[in-house]
Each structure stands twice: as C-alpha cells, then as structure tokens.
Design a protein around this motif. Structure first.
Motif, short mmCIF file in Angstrom:
data_model
loop_
_atom_site.label_atom_id
_atom_site.label_comp_id
_atom_site.label_asym_id
_atom_site.label_seq_id
_atom_site.Cartn_x
_atom_site.Cartn_y
_atom_site.Cartn_z
N VAL A 1 89.10 -12.25 61.97
CA VAL A 1 89.06 -11.30 63.07
C VAL A 1 90.07 -11.72 64.13
O VAL A 1 90.04 -12.85 64.62
CB VAL A 1 87.65 -11.22 63.71
CG1 VAL A 1 87.64 -10.24 64.87
CG2 VAL A 1 86.61 -10.83 62.67
N GLY A 2 90.98 -10.82 64.46
CA GLY A 2 91.91 -11.02 65.56
C GLY A 2 91.75 -9.89 66.54
O GLY A 2 90.64 -9.40 66.78
N ALA A 3 92.84 -9.42 67.13
CA ALA A 3 92.79 -8.31 68.07
C ALA A 3 94.17 -7.67 68.14
O ALA A 3 95.17 -8.26 67.72
CB ALA A 3 92.33 -8.77 69.45
N ALA A 4 94.21 -6.46 68.73
CA ALA A 4 95.47 -5.72 68.77
C ALA A 4 95.55 -4.85 70.02
O ALA A 4 94.90 -3.80 70.07
CB ALA A 4 95.61 -4.86 67.51
N PRO A 5 96.35 -5.25 71.01
CA PRO A 5 96.74 -4.27 72.01
C PRO A 5 97.48 -3.14 71.30
O PRO A 5 98.40 -3.41 70.53
CB PRO A 5 97.68 -5.04 72.94
CG PRO A 5 97.45 -6.49 72.63
CD PRO A 5 97.01 -6.55 71.20
N HIS A 6 97.07 -1.91 71.50
CA HIS A 6 97.65 -0.83 70.70
C HIS A 6 99.16 -0.75 70.87
O HIS A 6 99.92 -0.69 69.90
CB HIS A 6 97.03 0.52 71.08
CG HIS A 6 97.63 1.67 70.34
ND1 HIS A 6 98.76 2.34 70.79
CD2 HIS A 6 97.27 2.27 69.18
CE1 HIS A 6 99.06 3.30 69.93
NE2 HIS A 6 98.17 3.29 68.95
N SER A 7 99.62 -0.79 72.11
CA SER A 7 101.04 -0.66 72.44
C SER A 7 101.20 -0.90 73.93
O SER A 7 100.21 -0.96 74.67
CB SER A 7 101.56 0.75 72.08
OG SER A 7 100.80 1.74 72.76
N LEU A 8 102.42 -1.02 74.36
CA LEU A 8 102.66 -1.24 75.80
C LEU A 8 102.43 0.03 76.61
O LEU A 8 102.27 -0.05 77.83
CB LEU A 8 104.07 -1.77 76.02
CG LEU A 8 104.35 -3.14 75.42
CD1 LEU A 8 105.79 -3.56 75.68
CD2 LEU A 8 103.38 -4.19 75.98
N ARG A 9 102.40 1.18 75.95
CA ARG A 9 102.08 2.41 76.67
C ARG A 9 100.57 2.60 76.77
O ARG A 9 100.09 3.32 77.67
CB ARG A 9 102.73 3.62 76.00
CG ARG A 9 102.21 3.95 74.62
CD ARG A 9 102.89 5.20 74.03
NE ARG A 9 102.30 5.57 72.76
CZ ARG A 9 102.67 5.10 71.59
NH1 ARG A 9 103.67 4.23 71.52
NH2 ARG A 9 102.07 5.49 70.48
N ALA A 10 99.80 1.98 75.86
CA ALA A 10 98.35 2.18 75.84
C ALA A 10 97.57 1.04 76.48
O ALA A 10 96.35 1.12 76.60
CB ALA A 10 97.87 2.37 74.40
N ALA A 11 98.26 -0.03 76.87
CA ALA A 11 97.61 -1.17 77.53
C ALA A 11 98.57 -1.73 78.57
O ALA A 11 99.76 -1.89 78.28
CB ALA A 11 97.22 -2.24 76.52
N SER A 12 98.08 -2.00 79.75
CA SER A 12 98.93 -2.60 80.76
C SER A 12 99.26 -4.04 80.38
O SER A 12 98.55 -4.66 79.59
CB SER A 12 98.24 -2.57 82.12
OG SER A 12 97.15 -3.50 82.14
N MET A 13 100.32 -4.57 80.95
CA MET A 13 100.68 -5.95 80.63
C MET A 13 99.58 -6.90 81.08
O MET A 13 99.31 -7.92 80.40
CB MET A 13 102.01 -6.31 81.28
CG MET A 13 102.59 -7.63 80.80
SD MET A 13 102.88 -7.67 79.01
CE MET A 13 104.28 -6.54 78.87
N ALA A 14 98.93 -6.59 82.19
CA ALA A 14 97.83 -7.45 82.65
C ALA A 14 96.70 -7.46 81.61
O ALA A 14 96.10 -8.51 81.35
CB ALA A 14 97.31 -6.96 84.00
N GLN A 15 96.41 -6.31 81.01
CA GLN A 15 95.36 -6.25 80.00
C GLN A 15 95.78 -6.98 78.72
O GLN A 15 94.97 -7.68 78.11
CB GLN A 15 95.05 -4.79 79.68
CG GLN A 15 94.35 -4.06 80.81
CD GLN A 15 94.21 -2.57 80.52
OE1 GLN A 15 95.12 -1.94 79.97
NE2 GLN A 15 93.07 -2.00 80.89
#
Length: 472
Positions: A219-233
């Motif tokens: 199990v890992g994780a995935a910020p969807h994209s830089l448009r869908a998640a802020s850099m802080a997130q």
C-alpha cells in the motif's frame, strides 16, 4: 475461490530462462509456500530429480503493470466516436483527453463497489493471461455515488484487493489524493464528487488497509496530479506516508496541463514538483509526456521512475515521451495499461518503440551502448522500473524475489527454433498472437494453457456487472 490460495512450494526446470545477467541454460527454479523464489540454479545437470520438476523451454520474469484505473476497463472501445461536426462548427473544442474525461466521469458516477470488484477481476485475469503478474492500482473512486464517505473509508479499495486475491495477481494499492479541479485550488466539480479526499482521508485509507499488506500486496499513495492537489497537500501526504512506501502522481500528461501550470506557478509541472519536493526513488511520475530537456535530466538524476502508458497515451492523444533522451540520461521507466484499451505488455512496449521510430524517423531507438537489442532492453528496463514503482520484490528471477514468471508457448510458429536471444524480439515484434502459455504469480499457477484458472467465473460476474451498468 482465491487463485492465491493455491500457492505452494514448487519447482520448474527451464531449458532457457532470462536471468538478471542474461539468458542461461538449464535453470532449476524453486520457490517456497510463501511464493518466494528460494533457488535459481543455471547449468543444472539433467537428472531424475530435475525430470520430476515441471519443464519449460523459455521462461521470462512476469511483467509489472505500474499504472491502472481498473474500472475504466469497462469503458474500453465505447469512447471511439467523434463529437458532432456541428459542435466543431460552433467553436467547441475537438475531441481530446478532456472530452474523453467527461464520458469517464459519467461512468464513474454510477458504478457500485461490487461492480468495481467484478470489473477489476476481469481486467486482472486478462492482464495475467498476457504476461502481467503485478499491478499498481491508482484508485480514486473512494466515496459513495452521492459523494458521501462509506462507513469504512477503504471500502472500494478493499474491493480492488478482493479482485486481486481472486485472480492471484500481485497488487500495489495507491489511494488517491484528489482535492481540487484545477490549479489555484479550484473547487471540485459535481462530477468529481466520488473522488474527493484530502491527506487525512488518504492516510485513513492507508491505515485501514494495513492488515491486508503482505507478500502479494503493498500500500502506497498517489497525489492525483498537481492540478488536483496543492503542493502543501502533496508535501503533507508524502511526509506522513510510512517510509519507503511508493508515491505515484500523474504529471505533464497533456500540453494544456503544462500551460495551466505555467500560468498558475510560473513553472512547468516537473520543475514545479522538483523545486518544491525531494523527489527520489520511491516516486513514479506517470506519463511525464511533455518535458523540457532540463526536466528530462532532473527525473533521470532523481532515480524516480517514469510511468509510461503508450496505448492509453495514444488513445487519448497525449503525445510521445522523449524516450531516447531519457535513456541517454540514465532514466528509469516502467509501463502501465492505464485506461486498459490494451491488456498486453507486448503492445505497450512495442508502441513505446514504434512511437519513437515515428517521431525520429529512424529504427531501433531503445538501445544503449551496452545493450543493442531493442526488445531485451525494453523488457528488462520495464521490469526494473515496474518493480521499483511497485515497492515489492519483483522483476527478476533470483532468490528472494517473488515467484512471478511466464512460460512461453515454445510450440507456436513465432518461437519455433528460436535461439534464446531471439525470443524477446519475436515476442514483441512478431504479430499479435499471445505467446504466454502459463503464468506463475506469487508461487501459484494462475494461467494454464492460456486460460486463467477462474476465467469462466470471473467473466460471468463481469458480464452481470456490465448488464447492470447498461440498465442503470
């Protein structure tokens, strides 16, 4: 019944096997009840003992599929109709990734958890039959159809895990961080209601999946994209995720995405990520299609994997990854089937090379000074990159790795009389017949004579799910 339940200690005597150091003869491969290779012994004398082991002519390590949206398997072939000519005349944009996405959203808005599981099982069985033995699932349908959270935050992810158990495929689950509809933290649109998450939500899902982790599941994780998640997130999630777990992100897939990132941040997506985050070998940058020369160099130097999905990137009109420059810089890559218009590593690797030939108007692009055989380089490099992106012990026939391997159909005309060094080329560049005969995944024989061991049951459930979706 789970195909993984059939894992048991075993042995295979391969007359020719592709090991990390190249093709070797008379290789005795042995694995334990946990599905790990315990011994890989080339040049083993043929004795009464080896004669009792299963026999194979050509054996390859199973391929890793590093990028999957399993539910999109049910959409394949249904989005290949152009928009109306009147729409174009009225000034509406031509068909593109962005218009395809609208169709995908409508489908994602009504699919149920049970249907997600049935579709994933069908996909995973197909992938196994074609030579993938492990998947990385980029999973973002995590809420109910009305956008409300499920009682168990990992409910749909657990369905994906159940499909993997049923089929026997190895799995890396990547719950997705999806908070915004565009750069500058634009709010999600209604069609994205089932995707909504923040770092805290994703970490709850990761924690809920902890009990499923094991030799066949990470199990890992995935910020969807830089448009869908802020850099802080993105930073919060990366810092809170347990050390060593894989992190995947869509990046620079479409030129419009690059243009929007430049407008919002003054930087291209890869530069923006690298300027703000310590990107290293646990990252997989999916697509990374539109890169500057400096971004190519930065990815290569970081040790991150470029996750390439040539059939989906072609289907969506994304563009062509700069493979030649990336290889020259020492970059690492793997392949994925993404939207699943194809389920074959052969097709992904073939079109990875063919796209470069069309781009450069030359032949035999995917080579280095040390490896001049295109097919061998593509297979081995994709194995290495996919294993790294999965966070699991994969990609090589060696002790300690998972017992994931392919037995090719030596009786097929395409392989008749092939010298071992010719096998990758014949596999990748000699027609469309599936040359995979048997598949071992995690020490279990999940494909025999080209058929998955639970193929009929899985197909029945898949057809029922599609009928229900059509009627909805």
């Amino acid at each position: 019944m789970s195909a993984a339940a059939d894992a048991r200690a075993g042995a295979l005597f391969a007359h020719h096997a592709l090991l990390p150091q190249g093709w070797r003869r008379d290789v005795l491969l042995e694995w334990n009840v946990h599905g790990d290779l315990t011994s890989v012994a080339p040049d083993t004398a043929r004795t009464a003992q080896t004669a009792q082991a299963a026999q194979a002519e050509y054996v390859l390590p199973g391929m890793v599929n590093l990028h999957s949206h399993a539910f999109q398997r049910a959409l394949a072939g249904l989005t290949e109709r152009a928009g109306s000519a009147s729409g174009k005349a009225a000034g509406k944009s031509a068909d593109s990734f962005w218009t395809w996405r609208e169709l995908m959203y409508r489908f994602a808005g009504r699919i149920t958890p049970a249907q997600i599981e049935a579709i994933a099982a069908q996909l995973y069985a197909e992938c196994l039959r074609h030579g993938y033995t492990a998947m990385c699932e980029f999973h973002y349908i995590q809420r109910d159809v009305d956008g409300a959270p499920y009682a168990r935050p990992a409910h749909t992810a657990e369905r994906i895990a159940a499909a993997a158990r049923q089929t026997g495929i190895g799995l890396t689950l990547l719950p997705v961080l999806y908070a915004h509809s565009g750069f500058n933290e634009q709010p999600l649109i209604e069609a994205q209601r089932r995707f909504r998450s923040d770092p805290e939500f994703v970490l709850r899902v990761v924690e809920a999946l902890e009990g499923l982790r094991g030799p066949q599941l990470e199990v890992g994780a995935a910020p969807h994209s830089l448009r869908a998640a802020s850099m802080a997130q993105v930073r919060e999630l990366a810092q809170a995720l347990p050390a060593g777990r894989p992190l995947h992100i869509h990046i620079a897939e479409q030129q419009l995405e690059v243009d929007q990132c430049l407008q919002a941040t003054g930087r291209r997506p890869v530069d923006y990520l690298f300027d703000e985050m310590p990107v290293d070998a646990r990252w997989c940058l999916v697509h990374a299609t539109h890169l500057s020369a400096s971004e190519v160099a930065r990815i290569a130097a970081s040790g991150a994997v470029a996750g390439l999905c040539p059939t989906t990137e072609a289907n969506l009109g994304d563009g062509l990854f700069p493979l030649e420059a990336f290889l020259q810089a020492g970059g690492r890559f793997g392949i994925g089937s993404d939207s699943h218009v194809s389920h074959s590593p052969v097709e992904e690797l073939r079109w990875l090379e063919y796209g470069q030939r069309l781009l450069h108007r030359r032949r035999n692009i995917a080579v280095t000074d040390r490896q001049r055989d295109v097919a061998t380089l593509l297979w081995q490099r994709a194995l290495q990159g996919g294993a790294q992106a999965s966070g699991r012990r994969l990609g090589a026939l060696q002790p300690g790795s998972r017992a994931d391997l392919l037995v090719l159909d030596a009786g097929h005309p395409n392989l008749d009389g092939a010298a071992p060094g010719e096998v990758p080329g014949r596999l990748l560049f000699c027609g469309n017949d599936n040359l995979v005969r048997d598949v071992l995944a995690g020490g279990a024989w999940v494909v025999r004579d080209g058929r998955h061991v639970a193929q009929e049951e899985i197909a029945r459930d898949y057809k029922m799910a599609l009928r229900a979706l059509r009627a909805a």
